[in-house]
Each structure stands twice: as C-alpha cells, then as structure tokens.
Design a protein around this motif. Structure first.
Motif, short mmCIF file in Angstrom:
data_model
loop_
_atom_site.label_atom_id
_atom_site.label_comp_id
_atom_site.label_asym_id
_atom_site.label_seq_id
_atom_site.Cartn_x
_atom_site.Cartn_y
_atom_site.Cartn_z
N ARG A 114 -23.03 -28.33 -43.59
CA ARG A 114 -23.19 -26.82 -44.04
C ARG A 114 -22.07 -26.18 -44.57
O ARG A 114 -20.81 -26.49 -44.61
CB ARG A 114 -23.21 -25.88 -42.54
N PRO A 115 -22.15 -24.87 -45.41
CA PRO A 115 -21.00 -24.45 -46.25
C PRO A 115 -19.87 -24.13 -45.25
O PRO A 115 -18.61 -24.29 -45.88
CB PRO A 115 -21.47 -23.40 -46.96
N GLU A 116 -19.99 -23.63 -44.06
CA GLU A 116 -18.75 -23.19 -43.22
C GLU A 116 -17.99 -24.25 -42.79
O GLU A 116 -16.81 -24.31 -42.85
CB GLU A 116 -19.35 -22.37 -42.13
N THR A 117 -18.63 -25.50 -42.67
CA THR A 117 -18.14 -26.87 -42.59
C THR A 117 -17.15 -27.43 -43.66
O THR A 117 -15.98 -27.79 -43.34
CB THR A 117 -19.07 -28.04 -41.90
N ILE A 118 -17.87 -27.34 -44.84
CA ILE A 118 -16.84 -27.80 -45.89
C ILE A 118 -15.81 -27.06 -46.10
O ILE A 118 -14.79 -27.31 -46.45
CB ILE A 118 -18.06 -27.65 -47.27
N LYS A 119 -15.97 -25.47 -45.85
CA LYS A 119 -14.89 -24.51 -45.97
C LYS A 119 -13.74 -24.99 -45.02
O LYS A 119 -12.70 -25.04 -45.32
CB LYS A 119 -15.27 -23.08 -45.88
N LEU A 120 -14.17 -25.46 -43.77
CA LEU A 120 -13.19 -25.32 -42.75
C LEU A 120 -12.61 -26.69 -42.73
O LEU A 120 -11.10 -26.79 -42.97
CB LEU A 120 -13.85 -25.46 -41.42
N VAL A 121 -13.06 -27.78 -43.13
CA VAL A 121 -12.51 -29.23 -43.43
C VAL A 121 -11.53 -29.18 -44.81
O VAL A 121 -10.68 -29.93 -45.00
CB VAL A 121 -13.26 -30.30 -43.25
N GLY A 122 -12.09 -28.28 -45.69
CA GLY A 122 -11.45 -28.36 -46.96
C GLY A 122 -10.03 -27.64 -47.14
O GLY A 122 -9.36 -27.88 -48.01
#
Length: 463
Positions: free
Chosen positions: A106-114
């Motif tokens: 999910r986009p929010e996951t990508i943002k968090l781990v990025g």
C-alpha cells in the motif's frame, strides 16, 4: 485476476514480468522511451505505449505519462518492477486514484519504509535490534558531535531512498565532513549509524497477503557488493545455522506484521561476528535477486506478487516452505572491469547465453540489442542451482565460460575470477570482500587486460 497489466519498467525485469503474466493468462502492456523502441520487452509484450524521450526523468520516471498509458491501454493493474517508480509512494497512490491496482504494498507502507527515520522507529517498537544511530541530522557540526558520541567509524545514510545508494563510511571527522557535503545542508536529509565491521548482509524474503498472513521464504546472502551495490547473491547463506535461520525469519515476519505489510518484500539485516542481526531496511518491491529464492523454494515470486495484488490469499503456509539446495546469481553488467567498471554502452553484435542443467538466465537483451547509456547497466542475470553450495559454484563457473557477449565490455570475466577465489569458495566473505578482492587484483587487471577481454566474451565464440 487482472485481464491486462501495464509494466512500468524496462530491461530484464520487464521481460520477467511479461513471462509470469503469460503463464497467468494476463495480457501485458510495455512502456518504452524513444531509445527503447526496439527493446526486447517491447517486442515480447502484447501491447506497447511510447511514454517519452531517452531521459528517464521524462519517461520511466514520468508518473503522469505512465498513468495515461495505463488508462489508454485499458490496463487493470500496474507492476513497477524494481528501481524507477517501484518505491515511489506518490506514484502508487496515483495508480490507485486512477482506479487501477498497484502491484506492491500500500502507498502508506511504501512511504513509511522509504523514510529511514520512520522505519527505524517502527522497528524499534517491534523489538528489532538496531545499530546505534542518530535522528535526522541537519548540519556538519551536529553530525560531528553525534559521531563522536556514537563512536567512529560511522555510516552516513540518506533518510530517503534505498538500495545502498548514497551511503558512505566515515572513519573520522574529516571523512564525515566530506561525506556530509554530498547531502543538502538542511532539512534533515541524512542520519548516522554505527558502522559494523566484518559484517555480512543478510536479507529475508517475505510474502504477505491482504488478510494479515505473512510468511518468509528463507534468507539470501548479499555481502558481495561494490559501492554498496550488489554484484553476486546466494541462497541460503553459508554463515547461518538452522537456529539462526529460524531466528532471522521470525524477525522478518515480526517486522512485516508490525506495519501491516502486504505483497512481496525484503527485510534486510547486518549480521555481525557475534551472530547478532541488526535491522537495516525494508525494500517494498521485488528484488533483482529474487530468482535464487525461486530456485530453492520452487515458489514463483512474480506470480505471487500479482496474485496477492489481485486479492488472493496466500496459497501456502510457513510449514509448507521447504528450502532445498543452493542457488547463486551473478549480475552481468555492461561495464569494463579493467577501467574501474566504466559503463560500456553500445550494440551487442554477438550473444550466446549459457544453458544446460540447473542454469537460468534472466535477460533483457539479445544479439542486435543496443545497451543504452541512459539507464542502469544490468543486462542479464545468470542464476544456477546445486544440491550443495560447492555444486552451485561449479555450475556457475561452467555457465560463465559459456556466456559470450560481443560488442561491449561486461562483468562476465570479473565474476569468473570471483568464483575461483579460495576465500569465496570457503564462504569467508563480508561486505568488504569485493573491495579487498579488487585491491589485490588491481595490478593483475591492469597488466592482463587481454585475458579479461577474452573472458568478457568479446572474442569470437569458441576461442
């Protein structure tokens, strides 16, 4: 399941995704820049869309152009591959807003781990061990004070990004100041972390569906790197005992569950000499080296990605995962090892890839292909399997001898040298192995370039 999938990438990973889609009965849409009009992935796809000029910023990194291509081609989903937009949360969100499915987390996951700062905080709460580090740093003075507190040497890492890019080791204040100059002077764009000497880079493949089920598919040894970029990977790691393998797998699952991860991803660790696993990062995408995990588990990771994105539950449980044998991957780049791995673009005038038992080649080129100067130099991956690590090494040596590429310089010969190094064969490796190997080989490379040219495959086949 999707009817039509657009691949927002190029080269060997685009070809790999096309093949997975063909087996799943999904039509594919390739995108291409002006330079890639005759590329292999364009020829293999069912449909193709031109998205811009040679410059990746205006083509493969052009969010709007790719979304437009997906809508105009009536695709249901978008697969980003690796690199380019694969870890871009804004792009993933745009795909969803356009009514399409993004094949990834999910986009929010990508943002968090990025964001390395938020990822470290999340992993601290999950109870994962981390090397001593700092919060985001915004000045040279602050960096020097923190480095003295942490203790040299330190690793300077960008807060955003991944894949080893931008990381630098500093042994003292002067080296730290020089490293910091590569980052903006403000905005908290980097942080410091205690450098762990003689460490091994161990990563764990995770697979998760949208129903909260998470499993791991074992680990990969990724210690052979140059400038923090992986060159050769193997699975499983020769350094891990069964107990350590179970431990790091459980750590990876805990990390994934703590952030409600879905789809395919990789949790990366540093393993120190005392057997401690230190969390580094989570890569929310398919990895270049996914093929070696496929060979030792029999699980197709690209198909699994697509099935998970389509809302299907995991077809297997952790107890169903069995690791058999050993696999090795050599990344074949269009680079000249004799000239400090200078990129070697140009037309391939001869191409013969290896075959035979237990050999797989994932490639984005063929005879007549033009290796473009605008993109990453990776052109193929040689992946081999053996019942033991020793068997896999012997099979890789044989495969590399068969690989002949004419018209450009490649790293085939360099890999052949690595595979014959006694320390590598004994499994005595760490993240500094390639640096030490090149240092010891420097004079030989300079004086014996004709041998390297022959080993690169740039002579007539059979000589």
């Amino acid at each position: 399941m999707f009817k039509r999938l657009l691949i927002a990438n190029r080269g060997e990973i685009a070809v790999r995704i096309i093949r997975a889609c063909q087996e799943l009965g999904i039509e594919t849409v390739a995108v291409y820049s002006h330079a890639d009009a005759d590329a292999l992935h364009v020829k293999l796809a069912d449909h193709a869309c031109h998205i811009g000029p040679e410059d990746a910023l205006h083509s493969y990194l052009n969010n709007a152009a790719i979304i437009t291509a997906a809508l105009e081609s009536k695709a249901d989903a978008v697969h980003p591959g690796y690199g380019f937009l694969s870890e871009n949360a804004v792009f993933a969100e745009m795909v969803e807003q356009a009514g399409l499915t993004f094949v990834g987390p999910r986009p929010e996951t990508i943002k968090l781990v990025g964001n390395k700062d938020s990822a470290r905080e999340a992993m601290k709460h999950a109870g994962l061990l981390m090397a001593a580090g700092s919060d985001p740093v915004s000045s040279e003075k602050e960096a020097c004070l923190l480095a003295e507190k942490i203790g040299y040497p330190v690793m300077v890492k960008p807060v955003a990004g991944g894949g080893g890019k931008g990381m630098t080791v500093a042994a003292d204040n002067s080296e730290l100041i020089n490293a910091v100059k590569h980052f903006p002077a403000a905005g908290g764009s980097f942080y410091l972390e205690k450098y762990i000497a003689d460490a091994r880079h161990i990563e764990v493949q995770i697979v998760a569906d949208s129903f909260g089920h998470v499993i791991h598919l074992g680990e990969r040894e990724c210690s052979l790197q140059r400038r923090n970029q992986k060159l050769l990977e193997e699975a499983p790691s020769a350094a891990l005992t069964p107990a350590m393998r179970q431990q790091v797998g459980e750590l990876a699952i805990r990390a994934a569950k703590s952030i409600h991860y879905s789809n395919v991803g990789t949790v990366e660790f540093l393993l120190d000499q005392s057997g401690n696993f230190y969390f580094m990062e989570i890569n929310p995408r398919i990895q270049v080296e996914h093929g070696i995990t496929e060979l030792i588990t029999g699980i197709d990771l690209v198909k699994t990605q697509i099935q998970a994105a389509a809302g299907e539950p995991l077809a297997i449980q952790q107890q169903d995962v069995v690791i058999r044998g050993h696999a090795i991957e050599c990344r074949i780049n269009a680079e000249d090892p004799v000239r400090n791995f200078l990129p070697s673009p140009g037309q391939i005038n001869f191409y013969h890839q290896p075959g035979g038992p237990n050999v797989r080649v994932d490639s984005g080129v063929c005879a007549g292909s033009i290796v473009q100067p605008y993109y990453d130099s990776l052109i193929a991956k040689v992946i081999v399997y053996g019942h033991t690590r020793g068997e896999a090494i012997k099979t890789m040596r044989r495969a590399l001898k068969e690989f002949h590429i004419g018209g450009i310089n490649t790293t085939v010969g360099f890999h052949h040298q690595l595979l014959n190094d006694p320390n590598f064969c004994n499994g005595d490796i760490d993240t500094q192995f390639v640096t030490k190997f090149l240092s010891s080989q420097e004079r030989k490379l300079a004086l014996d370039s004709n041998v390297w040219t022959m080993m690169n495959g740039n002579v007539a086949f059979g000589l």
